[in-house]
Design an enzyme around this catalytic site. Sequence first.
Site, mmCIF file in Angstrom:
data_model
loop_
_atom_site.group_PDB
_atom_site.id
_atom_site.type_symbol
_atom_site.label_atom_id
_atom_site.label_comp_id
_atom_site.label_asym_id
_atom_site.label_seq_id
_atom_site.Cartn_x
_atom_site.Cartn_y
_atom_site.Cartn_z
ATOM 1 N N GLU A 143 0.827 -1.187 0.101
ATOM 2 C CA GLU A 143 -0.169 0.108 0.062
ATOM 3 C C GLU A 143 1.066 1.221 0.184
ATOM 4 O O GLU A 143 0.604 2.335 -0.745
ATOM 5 C CB GLU A 143 -0.626 0.048 1.214
ATOM 6 C CG GLU A 143 -1.912 -1.033 1.386
ATOM 7 C CD GLU A 143 -1.116 -2.369 2.301
ATOM 8 O OE1 GLU A 143 0.005 -2.518 2.069
ATOM 9 O OE2 GLU A 143 -1.648 -2.742 3.287
ATOM 10 N N THR B 115 20.601 -40.212 1.301
ATOM 11 C CA THR B 115 20.558 -40.068 -0.013
ATOM 12 C C THR B 115 21.513 -39.501 -0.710
ATOM 13 O O THR B 115 21.790 -39.722 -2.080
ATOM 14 C CB THR B 115 18.991 -39.173 -0.291
ATOM 15 O OG1 THR B 115 17.983 -40.216 0.292
ATOM 16 C CG2 THR B 115 18.689 -38.913 -1.446
HETATM 17 N N1 LIG Z 1 12.876 -43.904 -4.651
HETATM 18 C C1 LIG Z 1 12.981 -42.808 -3.812
HETATM 19 O O1 LIG Z 1 11.909 -41.865 -4.168
HETATM 20 C C2 LIG Z 1 14.044 -42.494 -3.260
HETATM 21 C C3 LIG Z 1 14.905 -43.544 -2.834
HETATM 22 N N2 LIG Z 1 15.759 -43.246 -2.108
HETATM 23 C C4 LIG Z 1 16.711 -44.573 -1.837
HETATM 24 O O2 LIG Z 1 16.948 -44.568 -0.306
HETATM 25 C C5 LIG Z 1 18.084 -45.133 0.018
HETATM 26 C C6 LIG Z 1 18.710 -44.049 1.214
HETATM 27 O O3 LIG Z 1 17.878 -44.245 2.034
HETATM 28 P P1 LIG Z 1 18.059 -43.286 3.450
HETATM 29 O O4 LIG Z 1 19.415 -43.931 4.020
HETATM 30 O O5 LIG Z 1 17.033 -43.700 4.343
HETATM 31 O O6 LIG Z 1 18.202 -41.887 2.976
HETATM 32 P P2 LIG Z 1 17.842 -40.508 3.892
HETATM 33 O O7 LIG Z 1 17.776 -39.593 2.867
HETATM 34 O O8 LIG Z 1 16.420 -40.969 4.743
HETATM 35 O O9 LIG Z 1 18.826 -40.398 4.750
HETATM 36 C C7 LIG Z 1 19.032 -40.897 6.147
HETATM 37 C C8 LIG Z 1 19.972 -40.058 6.917
HETATM 38 O O10 LIG Z 1 19.057 -38.780 7.227
HETATM 39 C C9 LIG Z 1 19.663 -38.214 8.544
HETATM 40 N N3 LIG Z 1 18.666 -37.650 9.407
HETATM 41 C C10 LIG Z 1 18.598 -36.427 9.654
HETATM 42 N N4 LIG Z 1 17.653 -36.085 10.631
HETATM 43 C C11 LIG Z 1 17.011 -37.511 10.944
HETATM 44 C C12 LIG Z 1 16.223 -37.814 11.792
HETATM 45 N N5 LIG Z 1 15.216 -36.993 12.599
HETATM 46 N N6 LIG Z 1 15.889 -39.260 11.651
HETATM 47 C C13 LIG Z 1 16.560 -40.121 10.778
HETATM 48 N N7 LIG Z 1 17.488 -39.661 10.071
HETATM 49 C C14 LIG Z 1 17.778 -38.354 10.081
HETATM 50 C C15 LIG Z 1 20.495 -39.182 9.097
HETATM 51 O O11 LIG Z 1 21.818 -38.817 8.775
HETATM 52 P P3 LIG Z 1 23.134 -39.087 9.615
HETATM 53 O O12 LIG Z 1 23.259 -40.507 9.614
HETATM 54 O O13 LIG Z 1 24.248 -38.424 8.713
HETATM 55 O O14 LIG Z 1 23.059 -38.409 11.002
HETATM 56 C C16 LIG Z 1 20.221 -40.821 8.350
HETATM 57 O O15 LIG Z 1 21.196 -41.688 8.323
HETATM 58 C C17 LIG Z 1 19.090 -45.151 -1.147
HETATM 59 O O16 LIG Z 1 19.059 -46.342 -1.754
HETATM 60 C C18 LIG Z 1 18.352 -44.316 -2.277
HETATM 61 O O17 LIG Z 1 18.655 -44.665 -3.441
HETATM 62 C C19 LIG Z 1 16.117 -41.965 -1.861
HETATM 63 C C20 LIG Z 1 15.449 -40.982 -1.945
HETATM 64 C C21 LIG Z 1 14.189 -41.130 -2.881
HETATM 65 N N1 LIG Z 2 14.495 -42.988 -7.883
HETATM 66 C C1 LIG Z 2 13.693 -42.001 -8.189
HETATM 67 C C2 LIG Z 2 13.733 -40.614 -7.527
HETATM 68 N N2 LIG Z 2 14.572 -40.355 -6.573
HETATM 69 C C3 LIG Z 2 15.011 -38.893 -6.137
HETATM 70 O O1 LIG Z 2 15.342 -38.194 -6.916
HETATM 71 C C4 LIG Z 2 16.724 -37.818 -6.552
HETATM 72 C C5 LIG Z 2 17.662 -37.420 -7.820
HETATM 73 O O2 LIG Z 2 17.511 -36.380 -8.200
HETATM 74 P P1 LIG Z 2 18.185 -35.505 -9.235
HETATM 75 O O3 LIG Z 2 19.821 -35.974 -9.129
HETATM 76 O O4 LIG Z 2 18.200 -34.112 -9.222
HETATM 77 O O5 LIG Z 2 17.576 -36.123 -10.616
HETATM 78 C C6 LIG Z 2 17.253 -38.887 -5.901
HETATM 79 O O6 LIG Z 2 18.156 -38.574 -4.851
HETATM 80 C C7 LIG Z 2 16.009 -39.251 -4.877
HETATM 81 O O7 LIG Z 2 15.613 -38.242 -4.099
HETATM 82 N N3 LIG Z 2 12.833 -39.967 -7.778
HETATM 83 C C8 LIG Z 2 11.698 -40.028 -8.757
HETATM 84 O O8 LIG Z 2 10.999 -39.208 -8.927
HETATM 85 N N4 LIG Z 2 11.763 -41.284 -9.271
HETATM 86 C C9 LIG Z 2 12.564 -42.256 -9.044
HETATM 87 O O9 LIG Z 2 12.617 -43.126 -9.683
#
Ligand SMILES: NC(=O)C1=CN([C@@H]2O[C@H](COP(=O)(O)OP(=O)(O)OC[C@H]3O[C@@H](n4cnc5c(N)ncnc54)[C@H](OP(=O)(O)O)[C@@H]3O)[C@@H](O)[C@H]2O)C=CC1
Ligand SMILES: Nc1c(N[C@@H]2O[C@H](COP(=O)(O)O)[C@@H](O)[C@H]2O)[nH]c(=O)[nH]c1=O
Length: 418
Positions: free
Chosen positions: A132, A275
Amino acid sequence: MYAHVESSAPRCGEIPHLWSKPTNQRKLAWQVKFLRRPYSRDGRQHPLSSRAPDIRLDPTGVEMPMNATTSEPAQPDAAQPDAAQGAMAHALQIALRGPRTLNPQTGAVVVSADGRTLAEGWHRGAGTPHAEVDALSKLSPGEAEGATMVVTLEPCNHFGRTGPCALALIEAGISRVVYGAADPGIESGSGAERLREAGVQVERWAVDEAEALIADWLLVQRTGRPRVTVKWAQSLDGRTAAADGTSQWITGDAAREHVHQQRAAHDAIAVGTGTVIADDPRLTARIEGASQPRPVVFGTRSVPADARIREHPHEFQQVSGDLTASLELLASQGVQSVYVEGGPTLASAFLREGLVDDIHVYIAPTLLGGDRLATGDVGVTTIGQQLRLAVSKTQQLGDDILLIAHPAADAAAKKEDA
Ligand SMILES: NC(=O)C1=CN([C@@H]2O[C@H](COP(=O)(O)OP(=O)(O)OC[C@H]3O[C@@H](n4cnc5c(N)ncnc54)[C@H](OP(=O)(O)O)[C@@H]3O)[C@@H](O)[C@H]2O)C=CC1
Ligand SMILES: Nc1c(N[C@@H]2O[C@H](COP(=O)(O)O)[C@@H](O)[C@H]2O)[nH]c(=O)[nH]c1=O
């Protein structure tokens, strides 16, 4: 329109005396172009880009013009088209020129008594003039006298970094104020009341788009944290990775394109260190000209020196410890929405702690087997504790299906009772 924006006020179609007039219907048929964030969180074009704002007159009577003698809501005069309606559409549009930070995006237009646009203004972020005042600053002394100020948000009534807008409007001689969303702030609110006390005619128009525009900011005011969307891509059998931890890709091109729209529609994007280490994600919105979400890494482990996240246009921020505190920190930095794309550990932690507003699950017609489930410990050990969800949308994206769900209201209520 965002699914979360709710109002007890009737929709415009429920005010037949207003909507039966063809001139009013024509006047309200605006197209508002979306300027900064073209995608909404349900993945379609942003509501402001594709449809006319719904304008409803608030039936509560609270915002009645000061000089009204009946309890009927104010009505535009069909014989005298009300320029304030077009001005509201424009104010919504220019509000988007401002940044999404600590303050709400706001737009304002000054309209003369004979319907001419005299000036426009918008808010450019904390510490700068409100919309405004920005608009008034473009007028010469006395020019605003007798004019209407149309603004997307109720004029404020407090001395913050800037003076109260209500006072500025009174001093400028504005005789009528039309606004969209009410300001819920204890300190900043009540501007309408102050204006009315000064003899200004004040009308609150219930405009869905004005509420939608600042829905995330309103959530931050209410909860102290940004809106949280947790997203994952899973196989039909509920796995987010194969047995060896590989997961790229489960979903197809259309679904992943949709994900990029979602990234662009959020202020921040978050993953856990798990991740970062497993996937080495880029976390960018790969759409030309898109707004890039700020990358945030949750966890204590170090991000590898050659991680791709280091090439993101915004420097990544690492947080650890209490999730609520981390979210509050982000909110204090102006982050209004977070898109959590972490793995099952982080996603489950957000769910377990009741910090999730929206869940986006992309389901691909594929089977992965194994134990890499989409979620782990979400705090459910017996069926009575299940986290019931309400589905707001399903959408086919190529061969995949997107399902959008929210914690059901009764589930949230149960949690509060516990
Ligand atoms: N299909 C999909 O949409 C996706 C698949 N993936 C897959 O998932 C797998 C990785 O999984 P993940 O290890 O669970 O990955 P995350 O991204 O969930 O990371 C886990 C980490 O998050 C941290 N963290 C921070 N705050 C918290 C909290 N409050 N509670 C728990 N953890 C916390 C910890 O890190 P720290 O130990 O350092 O403290 C923990 O080890 C891979 O195989 C990847 O390919 C991953 C993303 C998306
Ligand atoms: N595998 C999977 C996903 N995975 C997510 O996408 C991230 C990769 O992002 P970028 O590197 O920016 O392309 C990966 O770390 C995870 O968080 N996403 C999806 O839509 N479909 C998929 O099958």
